[in-house]
Every structure is written in structure tokens, then in C-alpha cells.
Motif scaffolding. Sequence first.
Motif, mmCIF file in Angstrom:
data_model
loop_
_atom_site.group_PDB
_atom_site.id
_atom_site.type_symbol
_atom_site.label_atom_id
_atom_site.label_comp_id
_atom_site.label_asym_id
_atom_site.label_seq_id
_atom_site.Cartn_x
_atom_site.Cartn_y
_atom_site.Cartn_z
ATOM 1 N N ILE A 134 3.880 1.677 -1.265
ATOM 2 C CA ILE A 134 4.653 1.870 -2.499
ATOM 3 C C ILE A 134 3.904 2.791 -3.456
ATOM 4 O O ILE A 134 2.723 2.618 -3.702
ATOM 5 C CB ILE A 134 4.953 0.517 -3.187
ATOM 6 C CG1 ILE A 134 5.995 -0.247 -2.379
ATOM 7 C CG2 ILE A 134 5.446 0.687 -4.619
ATOM 8 C CD1 ILE A 134 6.222 -1.659 -2.836
ATOM 9 N N GLY A 135 4.593 3.785 -3.957
ATOM 10 C CA GLY A 135 3.991 4.710 -4.904
ATOM 11 C C GLY A 135 3.369 5.930 -4.252
ATOM 12 O O GLY A 135 2.977 6.876 -4.927
ATOM 13 N N GLN A 136 3.260 5.933 -2.924
ATOM 14 C CA GLN A 136 2.655 7.085 -2.245
ATOM 15 C C GLN A 136 3.686 8.200 -2.079
ATOM 16 O O GLN A 136 4.890 7.955 -2.089
ATOM 17 C CB GLN A 136 2.131 6.677 -0.860
ATOM 18 C CG GLN A 136 1.120 5.539 -0.875
ATOM 19 C CD GLN A 136 -0.169 5.891 -1.603
ATOM 20 O OE1 GLN A 136 -0.568 7.051 -1.681
ATOM 21 N NE2 GLN A 136 -0.812 4.890 -2.183
ATOM 22 N N LEU A 189 0.818 -1.224 0.000
ATOM 23 C CA LEU A 189 0.000 0.000 0.000
ATOM 24 C C LEU A 189 0.849 1.270 0.000
ATOM 25 O O LEU A 189 0.458 2.283 -0.565
ATOM 26 C CB LEU A 189 -0.940 0.008 1.216
ATOM 27 C CG LEU A 189 -2.077 -1.004 1.157
ATOM 28 C CD1 LEU A 189 -2.781 -1.094 2.512
ATOM 29 C CD2 LEU A 189 -3.085 -0.643 0.070
#
Lengths: 791, 220
Positions: free
Chosen positions: B129-131, B127
Motif C-alpha cells: 500500500i502506498g507504493q 507493505l
Amino acid sequence: MGKFFWGSKFIRQTFTLSLVSMILASCVPGVGKNVRTRVAASTNGSSVVGINQGRVLLDNPIILSKNPNLSASEDLAKYLSPAVLITTNSFLEGNENCLGPLHCFQVSEVSSAPSALQTPDGKWGFQVQTEEFLQVNTFYHLKKLFDQYFENLNLSFNMFKPDSSAVEGKDSALPSAIIVGDKYKLSNSILNAFTNCDEENNAYYEQSTESLCFGFSGTNKKVRWAHDSTIIYHEAGHYFQKVQLNMRNYGVSDELKKAQLGNHMYTEAGSLGEGLADFYSYYVNGRSHWGEWAAGLVKSSRPMSESDTLHAPGISTSEDQRLSYPDYLTYNPNAASIPVEDIHMSGMIISHYLVALTQDIETKCSMTNKDAREFVMYILNETFAELGDLSSVGTEKGSAGKVNMSSALATTWLYKNNPINYRSFTQTIAKNLLNTIGNPVLGRCNGSDYNQDYIETLLDSYGLLLFKSYNEHRNLTGEPVSTGSPIKRSNTFTKAINRKKSVLIAKTNIMLDPTSGASSAFVIDGKKQIADRLATMKYEGFPLSISPEHEGAPYNNGNSKVSPGEVVAIALNLYNNSNSTMGGIEVLANDWDHADVSTGAPCIMSSASNATDSWPQAAEGGVSGGTCDAISETTSAPVCFVQLNENNSTRWVSQREFREKMALDTNFCLTKTPAGATTNNDKDCFMKAINGADKATFSKLNPKSNWGMTMANPETGKAYSYDWGNVVMFEVSKHIPPGTVFDCRLRVRFTNCDDCFHDSDPTRMNNDYHDRDYNGHKPFKLIHLTIPVTD
Amino acid sequence: MKKTILFILSITVACGITFYIKKNQSEKFVDIKPQWKTYSINKEEKVVSYNTTQEEFQQARIPAPPDLQDAKKDRAPAAINKFAGRLIREKRVLTGDVNKDLEDEDTELQMHNAINPEWKDNLGKNLIIGQDENTKVLIVEQTPVIEVRDGKGRYMEEVIITFLKKNGNRSSYRAMVDSSSGQILDTWDRTINEQLMKKRGGIILPSNMPFNNDSGIITR
Ligand SMILES: [Zn+2]
């Protein structure tokens, strides 16, 4: 019994309650340790209220002041009520009808408060500008709604619901199993209301932790949403919708999941949810306008009746000037000329219908407005309890598979294949009206009935007579009424003569823009834009499943073409080729039953099997017969097939067959096959619709228009751009040889569609399709995207 | 003498019954140890995790769990047995195509997956990752589950997930998670926001409508 009044019983209960309150009021609650206390001040302090009392804003300040232009800096103390009973508890904890918790809700300033607000001296008088006042005011209105709603549930079970043993064939969705003694099994947790949330122009209902949060208006933090009772009712209305929608999931089945109306994007279920939350304000105060103070100050209040002066010219309560579906889906009374795709705005159609229904029942059945509101709330209890049943049973006499396909597939049906929309919602309302107040045997409408013509005429004036049958038996239609009985379950049909304003459009009229030179679809593949969207999907709670190598969209090149390794969003340029407005357009890219089960080859959807695309020809890999002939709810194939060139011929084949021909290891597929699995997860090895983004929705399409034309601001001629709810997203394997062509067979339908819901097969006689059919092609227009993958 | 024997006998039977009931009850207990955990990405771009702090509870507007609510301890509401009446196996709630026999762990139940003790960390990593930097993901266990479909079981975990952004924005929902991979299988209970005056048209297109399209996509 002529009018179905519960007068004497109600008066008795009220009297008893008052007596108990008076007795309790004589006891001063003790003040505990470790709680925040504050000395109450003069205008609304201890000196001016009695024990257990406080002064509140009985409605919002605009209504109390009778001044629509009341200044945001006005001293609201002028509009306080006389002292009223707040609670005999020493904390702001209220209503004891919930099974489990000691009380149903509690109010505090912020989530970190050690407890609900506690009275310092047994009284609840606080200055209007204090945080304590906001909590007391919120408590007062929440308690009012909670008490009214639970009184309504009592009436729903004991007064409104038809006695199924006395009335043959009539069924109810309200589960007796939720009643335990004098309590209802409706939720496992206490609802927390926080009155001081740093949220600009916002309030929210956080379902995961069961909390409401009230913010402020504009940049002026003094205008607090908790000062506006209509906002409190609306937010709590969302909570009660969850209660209603999950009545059977809490009370009867073993479901852990809960049904919900819509998601963060534009959907008709979400629109119904917002309209209904507004209706909760009307339910309590009988006033058909929402948010005059907190929302009105930022020009966002909403009417619930066509008689409201905020409405644009041409809208009135006369039959032909109602806020009708689908034309008013994008109407904003605060800026009437500019179309907007927003569930709060489109939701006004259902709030207006429900208020008009209440008033029509009030008039035709000589009822008080309050009694009519209670009856309509009962109808909503019935309607939601049935539509939200995740165990698929639906009603007390129902059985598995009656609604929402099956318990295993219920959420897929509820959110993708056959979600709640304006048609299914109003059809269920109509059925419940017909079964109760519409039944002459029961004599509940002033000794007579609120008849079928009344039901259909009002719905039609809202453009909502979109169904041909009342669908009483849903998926059980046509089955024997009891085991071995020769009598089959049959549905009541609507009268065609009552359909004057509602328009049903043939599905062939939805297509990709046929205008010469117009684009049929648009590819969004910018790296940052897609990466941000994937992150937002996780944030907002879409059940995203994406292969790890595509996190952050590292291979996206932003050239507006589909390239190997990309994550792409595709917006269809849909067009309404009919002469009437279409509403609730849905594009599905999720797996469905359109391939042969053993070979994965594409089924030919020919006219013989009552459909539409006759693709692909047998010479191009299409197959028929076998599993292609019947629709199964449990077998499904990805939307995209691949073109395979071999031996001087081309065929459309499954992604699995293409992988085998390429001799690509399954480890390189988009979905990984777990070690030890007996079958390969290679059915969507190369091109995969992303779960959570495999469905696009458009509010409406004007006649002979695409979405851009429909949503254009008349002053600029331009629409705002697409939102993420308007696109479907695909993950594209980096192992696809450039030049490979995919054909993705998407399914499209809309709410006022004639042949997307009515099964015209002679054996089905325009009854609604079975849920199973929504895993197939019949209820949809098939639209193909032929996608070349290029570098 | 007769009376004494009868007395001893009845005591034995009574104790036996009590013991039997107790044993049965303890087996039917759902083993749930909710622990809020925070996941974020540090300066070295590594995922870090720790027990959620009081400050984070406050920022995320999560009513703090009882052990952090000292003041409330003495008046916490009576525990709600939300699992009352449910079928239980391996201290997990049974859902799906279930029957009473499955409560008996001697009744064979083939499983699709095995429980991976790292499932929560896998979920948290997935969750976060990419934030954006400074985004936090807070996760807490709710119900351990065995879902049975077509005669086979799957271990799952019901959780609450709450995102917290640096600017104060937050979002929360419930999810059903695979106990082996930590993959989200389904979500519900997403937050409903009113958000008046919301900005629209989130997708930036290279050119405005009507679209100039050279995507190569053709349609039938
Ligand atoms: Zn709302």
C-alpha cells in the motif's frame, strides 16, 4: 617472548598449506554437466596458466599501471599478474572455515547462475574483458581476505587474547563457543558474490540474502567495480563487520536478530561502518588509499592517511593536523570546500585513526606493518563482539545487563537510546588496547607495553579522547567483583593532561536557534512528499507502524502547520551556542520514562533530580516523587503531553487522561486496542512519534551556528536541504479538536558532550551513565516543542 | 533359554530407546515451509499475490530456491541445521526468557496472540500500500518463533522482505512479524549501498534556509 611474534607457527602453517596445495594441484578437477563453460582465450587463457591457475589484477589498475590518470578505455590485460593459484576446486567456491556450509563464499556472474563459476579445463585463465575474468579476479581477492581474516581469528583466540586465568580481571568478548573443531560458527549461509550487477556507481552488500553485488563506474559500463580489488575488500569488509558485530549472537546466545551498524540515513554507527570497510582494504594490502580505479574515475576515491596527496592543505600526520573529530565530519577530499553529510566521508576519521594506530604500534613496538595490522584487526574483533552483543552479556566473564541494557531491549538501546558512536567505539578500542598490548605484565610491545599515554595521545590527536573512564565494566561498574566480595569493580580513568585537542562541551550549549526571528522548527506536511516518504520507509526497511487511516497521508494539507489527521515531519533548527564544533547530534522522540506510572502525569524534571527543564509546575499538572524519582528501563511514556483546559485552569496531562476527559472511544485512537486486551493502547491516542522516524541525527554543528550555516556551500551561502534523517515524524489524530496544544519533550545529545555520558553525581565520579539512565533525562538536554494543532 | 530371554529383552529395550529418541527428534523439528510470494497492485488498484516467478528472482537478484535450481540439485551443499541446539516448542524456535521446561508442551505458556493463517497476506498488503504502480514486494518465511517475555509468549515469524521497483531498484531486509496481525515488529539486515555521487537533501522546503517559519511551533 619479546615481540609477540607467531612467526614459527605461521611459517609451519603456510608450509603445510603450500604442500597441500601442491598435492591437490596435481589433480585435475572434473567438469560437471549443466554448467556454463567457456573456452579461455590467449593472453590469459589455458595456454599461459597451469592447472588451478589464472592471472589476475593483483591491485587496482591505477596502482598496477602507476598512472593516476589511467584512461577508462585502457587495455587492462597489460597489468595482469603472472599465473597464480586460484583454487584447486572446480568451482569458484572458497574458504572452509565456516561451520555449516561446505565453503564460506562463492562467486558467480549473476544471481541466476546455476552455480558458482566452474572451470572448463581445470584452469582459470580468461581474457581480462570477459565476465569470467571478473569472477576469477573477485574470487582471488575474496579468498585472500577470507583466508587472512580466519588466520587472524586463529591468532585472536590463541595469541592476542589475554589469558583471563593468567591476567587477573582481564576479560575478552571473543566467545570460545564459536570454535567447533577447526571451524567457526559465524554465519548460517554462504556469502554469494555477483560480479555483473547493473548498478551505476554502486556496489552493495545485501545482508538478508548474504550477497555482494558489483556494478560499474559512471555511465561507462566498461569500468567494472570487480576490477578494483580495494572495492572488493571494502564490500567484503561490510560482511566481516556483521560477523564481528554478531560474533556473540551467532555463537553464544539464541538471538535470531542480528546487530547492524546504522541504517540508510546519516548516523555515526553507519559512518564507523564505512570507515572500517575502507580499513579492510588497508588490512589486506597495507595501502592507505581506497578505490583509486573504480571510485577515482568519478572523483570519489578515499584516503586513509593524512600523508595522502589528495588531502586539502593543512592536513598532515603531525599531531595538530590530523583528520580530527568533529571538524572533519563533513569533509570531502575531492571537493574540500563544500561540506557534505555522508557516512562514507565522515567515516574517514575512523579509517585514518585506525591506520595511524597501526603505524604507531608498528613503530613503538618494533613490529612489522603486517603484524600491526593483524593486531588492530584483533582489537576490532574484540570491540565489535562486545558492542554488538544483543544478549547484553558483552564479554566472556560478563553477565546479563553488561551492555545494550538487556536482551529484551537491546535493539532499542543499540539503535535509539544509546547507539554506537565515535565515543563508545573508540572508548572500547582504548579499553581493549589497555587490556592487551597496554598491559606491562604481558610485555607484548617489544617486551614492554604500548602504554596509556600512547593510547590517549593518539586518540586525542584525532579529537577522540572524549571519555573520562575506559568503562571496562560498563553497567556492572561498582558491583562486587564476585558475590559477597567487598572489592568493587572499578574503571581506569583517562589522564586529563592527555586531553589537549579533544573538546568536551556542556549539553546546555545545544539549543534551538536563539537568533532573533529565527525559526525553532519547521513543519513538512505536503501530502505527496509525506506519502512518498512513508512508502520509502517500508521499502528501506524501517519498522514503520502507522494507523491504516494515515496510509498515503490523506489529510495532509501542505500548509506547514500541524493539522488534525496529518502525518508531519518536524525539523528542529538546532544551534550550537559553544565556541567549539559539536559532532553526532541526536534528537530522540521515542517514548521514555518521564511520566508518573499510575496517572501518566508529566514528571517535573527539577534541578533536585539533576536535570534541566523544571517543567511543568505543580499547578500546571507536574508531579514529583513516586515513580518520577527513579529511572526504570521498562516504563516509558510518549514524548507529547496535552494541555487540558477545565475549571478556569490549564494543566498538562497525558493523552490518556485527555481522551477520557473527551470521552472518546479508544477505537478512535492512533493505536488500536486489540479485542480482548486488558489495557487500552491509548497512551499515544492523539500524537504519536512514528517508529522508525522517531530519531533525527545531524553530523555536526559549527560553533555559534545552526545546521544550515554549518552545511552552507561557501560559494552560494546555502546548504542543500534537509534529508529524512534530519527530521522526526509524528502521526496526528484527526479527532483532535483544533486549538489543542501539545508539549513534546524531546531529548537531545551529541557525541563530544561532557555531561551526556559522564555521570557527575558524587557517588558515580564521572563514570559513564548506566544504560538504564538513557531511558531518562540525565544524559540529555531536554528540548520542548509546543505544538498548537490548527486547521 | 535364559540367553534367548535376555536377547529379546535387550532388543525390546534397544527398540524402545530408538523409538523414544525418534519421537523426541520429530517433536523437536522446526516446521518451516519457505515459499516466496509476490505482492503487487493491479490496474484495478487491488492487491494481488502469487508465487514468485523465476523472472522476479532474477530481477531481485535473489539466488533462486533449490527447487528452481535444477542444475545445482545434485551438488547442493549439505543441509545446514541452523536450529541445532535451539529450544523448540510447537515446531517453533523459542527466544527471549526461555528455559528447557518450555519445550514440554504440557508446561503452560500463556500467549499474547494467536496465529492467523493470513498473517503473510496482511503483511504483503500493508507493505504494498502506498507504493508506486509496478512495485513488487517479495516475502519468504524464515523462522517460526515464540518469543517469551515476562512469562508470556508471542507467536512471531521471521521473514525476508525484498522490494523490486520498475526501474530495477531493489531493497531487502529481514523482519520479525506478529503472527496474528502481520505487523512488522522489528527489522534488521538492511542492504548496505555504496552509491557514490548520491543526490542529497531529499526534503523539499517551500523556502530555502534560513527558514521562514510560521508553523506556530513555539519552544521553551
Ligand atoms: Zn561501504
